[in-house]
Write a protein that holds these residues in place. Structure first.
Motif, PDB file in Angstrom:
ATOM      1  N   ARG A  31       0.858  -1.184   0.000  1.00  0.00           N
ATOM      2  CA  ARG A  31       0.000   0.000   0.000  1.00  0.00           C
ATOM      3  C   ARG A  31       0.890   1.228   0.000  1.00  0.00           C
ATOM      4  N   TYR A  33       0.938   5.577  -0.656  1.00  0.00           N
ATOM      5  CA  TYR A  33       0.143   6.796  -0.756  1.00  0.00           C
ATOM      6  C   TYR A  33       0.996   7.925  -1.334  1.00  0.00           C
ATOM      7  N   VAL A  48      -4.089   6.554  -3.577  1.00  0.00           N
ATOM      8  CA  VAL A  48      -3.806   5.352  -2.813  1.00  0.00           C
ATOM      9  C   VAL A  48      -3.583   4.237  -3.821  1.00  0.00           C
ATOM     10  N   ASN A  93       3.973   0.669   6.884  1.00  0.00           N
ATOM     11  CA  ASN A  93       4.992  -0.125   7.547  1.00  0.00           C
ATOM     12  C   ASN A  93       4.338  -1.175   8.426  1.00  0.00           C
TER      13      ASN A  93
END
Lengths: 113, 113
Positions: A31, A33, A48, A93
């Motif tokens: 993921r 951003y 995203v 993270n």
């Protein structure tokens, strides 16, 4: 330890030109951003990116993600002055049991007429 | 719907004092994360709270602490302030923290003199 590197850190562009900002990260994450920050302001979410090969576009900005290369790009097409801001990429993270965001240093973009 | 609200927006404190910052997340969001932004270090993760429990913590000294209340509002406390604590403190809220998009507040600008 997850590290996120952006380059360039500073970018001065002429209006109408194209350019790409790069975001590399050091360990697996699914993921990513992209945020925009104007001086003295908070972070505005731009994109995203959730999976390998993801591509998203909004106006003159297009973001992509290659999880195998651990690389995301933010491409600017035909830049205009209003795009002047600092752009951050951030990666989730999973060093703990839950996530937090690790940010790159940011790319300060200045678009000149 | 209302966004993430941080109070106060600006603070000036003296070295050695302590300070409390507040963050009200978006209604329905249960995860609150705090970040410190400085010109030198960039955006750094402080900690994350979910359902009144600290789930994750960054690499900051114990002078930095936080808590979350049953209504998901969060406070961050910094004791024995140092000049280097001068920064923009950003709060982000998300539905659950894991794999959900984070929305940032306007930030609290702390100046330590």
């Amino acid at each position: 330890e997850l590290k996120v590197e952006q380059n360039p850190l500073f970018l001065s562009m002429q209006e109408g030109k194209n350019y790409t900002i790069y975001c590399n990260y050091s360990t697996t994450s699914d993921r990513l951003y992209w945020y925009r920050q104007d001086p003295g302001k908070s972070l505005e979410s731009l994109f995203v990116l959730l999976s390998n090969g993801a591509v998203k576009q909004e106006g003159r900005l297009m973001a992509s993600l290659d999880t195998k290369a651990r690389l995301s790009t933010l491409h600017i097409t035909a830049a205009v002055h209003d795009l002047s801001a600092t752009y951050f990429c951030a990666v989730v993270n999973y060093g703990g049991s839950q996530g937090n965001l690790i940010f790159g240093k940011g790319t300060k973009l200045s678009v000149k007429p | 719907k209302a966004g993430v609200t941080q109070t106060p927006r600006y603070l000036i404190k003296t070295r050695g004092q302590q300070v409390t910052l507040s963050c009200s997340p978006i209604s329905g969001h249960r995860s609150v994360s705090w970040y410190q932004q400085t010109p030198g270090q960039g955006l750094q993760f402080l900690f994350e709270y979910f359902s009144e429990t600290q789930r994750n913590k960054g690499n900051f000294p114990g002078r930095f602490s936080g808590r979350q209340f049953s209504n998901s509002r969060s406070e961050m406390n910094v004791s024995t302030l140092e000049l280097g604590d001068s920064a923009l403190y950003l709060c982000a809220s998300s539905l659950s923290g894991d794999n959900t998009e984070a929305f940032f507040g306007q930030g609290t600008r702390l100046t330590v003199v």
